[in-house]
Structure formats: structure tokens, C-alpha cells
Scaffold this motif. Structure first.
Motif, PDB file in Angstrom:
ATOM      1  N   LYS A   1       2.774   6.023  -2.750  1.00 18.78           N
ATOM      2  CA  LYS A   1       3.922   6.837  -3.179  1.00 18.78           C
ATOM      3  C   LYS A   1       3.865   7.075  -4.688  1.00 18.78           C
ATOM      4  O   LYS A   1       4.195   8.159  -5.168  1.00 18.78           O
ATOM      5  CB  LYS A   1       5.233   6.136  -2.779  1.00 18.78           C
ATOM      6  CG  LYS A   1       6.444   6.991  -2.953  1.00 18.78           C
ATOM      7  CD  LYS A   1       6.435   8.140  -1.961  1.00 18.78           C
ATOM      8  CE  LYS A   1       7.754   8.872  -1.956  1.00 18.78           C
ATOM      9  NZ  LYS A   1       7.699  10.063  -1.132  1.00 18.78           N
ATOM     10  N   LYS A   2       3.439   6.071  -5.422  1.00 19.22           N
ATOM     11  CA  LYS A   2       3.316   6.211  -6.880  1.00 19.22           C
ATOM     12  C   LYS A   2       2.194   7.193  -7.234  1.00 19.22           C
ATOM     13  O   LYS A   2       2.329   7.994  -8.153  1.00 19.22           O
ATOM     14  CB  LYS A   2       3.038   4.832  -7.505  1.00 19.22           C
ATOM     15  CG  LYS A   2       3.107   4.809  -8.988  1.00 19.22           C
ATOM     16  CD  LYS A   2       4.537   4.896  -9.446  1.00 19.22           C
ATOM     17  CE  LYS A   2       4.653   4.579 -10.906  1.00 19.22           C
ATOM     18  NZ  LYS A   2       6.006   4.799 -11.392  1.00 19.22           N
ATOM     19  N   LEU A   3       1.108   7.144  -6.471  1.00 15.50           N
ATOM     20  CA  LEU A   3      -0.029   8.028  -6.725  1.00 15.50           C
ATOM     21  C   LEU A   3       0.224   9.460  -6.255  1.00 15.50           C
ATOM     22  O   LEU A   3      -0.302  10.406  -6.837  1.00 15.50           O
ATOM     23  CB  LEU A   3      -1.289   7.480  -6.042  1.00 15.50           C
ATOM     24  CG  LEU A   3      -1.822   6.171  -6.605  1.00 15.50           C
ATOM     25  CD1 LEU A   3      -2.916   5.613  -5.706  1.00 15.50           C
ATOM     26  CD2 LEU A   3      -2.339   6.371  -8.023  1.00 15.50           C
ATOM     27  N   TYR A   4       1.015   9.597  -5.177  1.00 12.80           N
ATOM     28  CA  TYR A   4       1.337  10.926  -4.656  1.00 12.80           C
ATOM     29  C   TYR A   4       2.699  10.873  -3.971  1.00 12.80           C
ATOM     30  O   TYR A   4       2.819  10.362  -2.851  1.00 12.80           O
ATOM     31  CB  TYR A   4       0.265  11.417  -3.671  1.00 12.80           C
ATOM     32  CG  TYR A   4       0.612  12.750  -3.057  1.00 12.80           C
ATOM     33  CD1 TYR A   4       0.847  13.863  -3.858  1.00 12.80           C
ATOM     34  CD2 TYR A   4       0.723  12.893  -1.690  1.00 12.80           C
ATOM     35  CE1 TYR A   4       1.185  15.088  -3.301  1.00 12.80           C
ATOM     36  CE2 TYR A   4       1.055  14.121  -1.125  1.00 12.80           C
ATOM     37  CZ  TYR A   4       1.281  15.214  -1.937  1.00 12.80           C
ATOM     38  OH  TYR A   4       1.626  16.420  -1.389  1.00 12.80           O
ATOM     39  N   ALA A   5       3.695  11.409  -4.637  1.00 15.35           N
ATOM     40  CA  ALA A   5       5.066  11.343  -4.134  1.00 15.35           C
ATOM     41  C   ALA A   5       5.345  12.334  -3.007  1.00 15.35           C
ATOM     42  O   ALA A   5       6.406  12.277  -2.393  1.00 15.35           O
ATOM     43  CB  ALA A   5       6.046  11.577  -5.279  1.00 15.35           C
ATOM     44  N   GLY A   6       4.404  13.218  -2.702  1.00 11.13           N
ATOM     45  CA  GLY A   6       4.634  14.266  -1.712  1.00 11.13           C
ATOM     46  C   GLY A   6       4.516  13.841  -0.263  1.00 11.13           C
ATOM     47  O   GLY A   6       4.713  14.660   0.632  1.00 11.13           O
ATOM     48  N   ALA A   7       4.196  12.598  -0.005  1.00 14.41           N
ATOM     49  CA  ALA A   7       4.059  12.125   1.382  1.00 14.41           C
ATOM     50  C   ALA A   7       4.779  10.787   1.544  1.00 14.41           C
ATOM     51  O   ALA A   7       4.786   9.967   0.639  1.00 14.41           O
ATOM     52  CB  ALA A   7       2.592  11.970   1.767  1.00 14.41           C
ATOM     53  N   GLU A   8       5.364  10.626   2.706  1.00 12.45           N
ATOM     54  CA  GLU A   8       6.026   9.371   3.064  1.00 12.45           C
ATOM     55  C   GLU A   8       5.114   8.553   3.953  1.00 12.45           C
ATOM     56  O   GLU A   8       4.363   9.104   4.761  1.00 12.45           O
ATOM     57  CB  GLU A   8       7.326   9.651   3.827  1.00 12.45           C
ATOM     58  CG  GLU A   8       8.378  10.372   3.025  1.00 12.45           C
ATOM     59  CD  GLU A   8       8.928   9.543   1.873  1.00 12.45           C
ATOM     60  OE1 GLU A   8       8.916   8.296   1.959  1.00 12.45           O
ATOM     61  OE2 GLU A   8       9.375  10.150   0.891  1.00 12.45           O
ATOM     62  N   THR A   9       5.191   7.237   3.841  1.00  8.46           N
ATOM     63  CA  THR A   9       4.494   6.377   4.784  1.00  8.46           C
ATOM     64  C   THR A   9       5.440   6.107   5.944  1.00  8.46           C
ATOM     65  O   THR A   9       6.590   5.715   5.741  1.00  8.46           O
ATOM     66  CB  THR A   9       4.048   5.057   4.134  1.00  8.46           C
ATOM     67  OG1 THR A   9       3.123   5.363   3.084  1.00  8.46           O
ATOM     68  CG2 THR A   9       3.376   4.139   5.146  1.00  8.46           C
TER      69      THR A   9
ATOM     70  N   MET B   1       0.833  -1.208   0.000  1.00  6.01           N
ATOM     71  CA  MET B   1       0.000   0.000   0.000  1.00  6.01           C
ATOM     72  C   MET B   1       0.868   1.258   0.000  1.00  6.01           C
ATOM     73  O   MET B   1       0.559   2.243  -0.686  1.00  6.01           O
ATOM     74  CB  MET B   1      -0.943   0.006   1.199  1.00  6.01           C
ATOM     75  CG  MET B   1      -1.977  -1.108   1.176  1.00  6.01           C
ATOM     76  SD  MET B   1      -2.995  -1.116  -0.317  1.00  6.01           S
ATOM     77  CE  MET B   1      -3.835   0.431  -0.148  1.00  6.01           C
ATOM     78  N   ALA B   2       1.959   1.245   0.772  1.00  8.45           N
ATOM     79  CA  ALA B   2       2.863   2.402   0.835  1.00  8.45           C
ATOM     80  C   ALA B   2       3.454   2.691  -0.542  1.00  8.45           C
ATOM     81  O   ALA B   2       3.549   3.857  -0.956  1.00  8.45           O
ATOM     82  CB  ALA B   2       3.967   2.152   1.862  1.00  8.45           C
ATOM     83  N   LEU B   3       3.864   1.653  -1.258  1.00 11.86           N
ATOM     84  CA  LEU B   3       4.439   1.834  -2.592  1.00 11.86           C
ATOM     85  C   LEU B   3       3.396   2.375  -3.567  1.00 11.86           C
ATOM     86  O   LEU B   3       3.688   3.264  -4.382  1.00 11.86           O
ATOM     87  CB  LEU B   3       5.027   0.521  -3.105  1.00 11.86           C
ATOM     88  CG  LEU B   3       6.258   0.009  -2.360  1.00 11.86           C
ATOM     89  CD1 LEU B   3       6.645  -1.370  -2.868  1.00 11.86           C
ATOM     90  CD2 LEU B   3       7.412   0.984  -2.468  1.00 11.86           C
ATOM     91  N   ALA B   4       2.179   1.870  -3.488  1.00 12.08           N
ATOM     92  CA  ALA B   4       1.110   2.355  -4.361  1.00 12.08           C
ATOM     93  C   ALA B   4       0.795   3.818  -4.059  1.00 12.08           C
ATOM     94  O   ALA B   4       0.647   4.636  -4.980  1.00 12.08           O
ATOM     95  CB  ALA B   4      -0.137   1.490  -4.197  1.00 12.08           C
TER      96      ALA B   4
END
Length: 163
Positions: free
Chosen positions: A108-116, A103-106
Motif C-alpha cells: 500500500k505504501k509502494l502503490y496506494a492504487g490497489a487494496e489487498t 506485506m499488505a502495508l508495504a
């Protein structure tokens, strides 16, 4: 710059494990949005989104930087729209990691502006889940060690009715 984090979950019902993660996140970020989201892979919830929101508001009322919201959409879009820098997820065991990492990788791909950001659960909550709470309550077991005291009656009353 305010550091906003989103702590998503179904919270059906909110447990002491959830509360631990929310409390710890509130110490790391300027604002934490506890986001009640729908998990399409889970069964029909026992509590409505509004009921879950009210329960979480009740147990987080002493955390000044925590707010609760409801989402029926993509987490990445919500995170972007509120300007969050992090998505906070609790991990109980290695079995949680595989799904949460995906989910974190998905996200990040959808919105690179936030880290999990993954927070490991406290040892006493490693086995705890909303599903476990519901199962114990359904069969009349004592769930007082698993959910916040302020909402124990509400949870017990609802889950016994489902029986």
C-alpha cells in the motif's frame, strides 16, 4: 471499468488450496492474474517458473477470466503497471496474517492504487501448503488429496526425483 486482481504466490507446486482461492477470486473480479513470483526468503523452487505457469494454466483452463504471468520484481510495480485494483491473498491461519498484513502495508505504501483483499481458506485446506505437499511426496506419501488431479503425476514424478 474492469476490476483486475493480482493473485501472487510461488505456487511451488500449486495446491487445491491455491486453486480454491483463485477460483473464488475469479468470481469477485473481472480478471484475475495469477502471478508466479520469486520469494527470496524461500529455498530454491522444485519447479521452474515456466513449469509452474503451465501447471496453473492446466488447472485453471475452465476459468475464462484467469491468466497467468511471471514476475521477478516488485509486486506493487506490477500491480500498478497492469492497472489492478486488488491484490488477493489467501489466509490459512492467524500465523499467516502477521506476515501478509506486513506485506499488505508495504504494498500500500509502494502503490496506494490497489487494496489487498484477504480470502480465508476453506476449512479442508487450512493446513495445506506447498511445503507440506513437497515433504509428503519426498517420503513417498500420497498427495492426491492435496493437489489438482490433472497435475498429480507431474508433481509426484518431479518430487520423487528430488529424493
Amino acid at each position: 471499468m474492469r476490476r483486475i486482481a493480482v493473485c501472487p504466490g510461488s505456487f511451488d507446486p500449486v495446491t487445491l488450496g491455491h486453486l480454491d482461492i483463485i477460483t473464488r477470486a475469479s468470481k469477485l473480479f473481472d480478471k484475475v492474474i495469477v502471478l508466479i513470483s520469486r520469494n527470496a526468503g524461500k529455498a530454491q523452487p522444485s519447479f521452474t517458473a515456466t513449469e509452474r505457469m503451465l501447471m496453473i494454466e492446466q488447472v485453471t483452463k475452465d476459468l475464462d477470466n484467469v491468466v497467468i504471468d511471471i514476475l521477478d520484481g516488485l509486486l506493487a510495480d506490477y500491480v500498478r503497471n497492469v492497472g489492478a485494483v486488488a491484490i488477493v491473498k489467501g489466509l490459512r491461519a492467524v500465523s499467516d496474517f502477521e506476515y501478509e498484513f506486513q506485506m499488505a502495508l508495504a504494498n500500500k505504501k509502494l502503490y496506494a492504487g490497489a487494496e489487498t483483499v484477504f480470502l480465508t481458506t476453506a476449512t479442508e485446506n487450512m493446513y495445506l501448503s506447498s511445503s507440506l505437499v513437497k515433504q509428503i511426496a519426498y517420503f513417498g506419501g500420497d498427495i492426491s488429496h492435496f493437489v489438482p488431479e490433472e497435475i498429480l503425476g507431474d508433481i509426484t514424478q518431479r518430487l520423487i526425483k528430488e529424493r
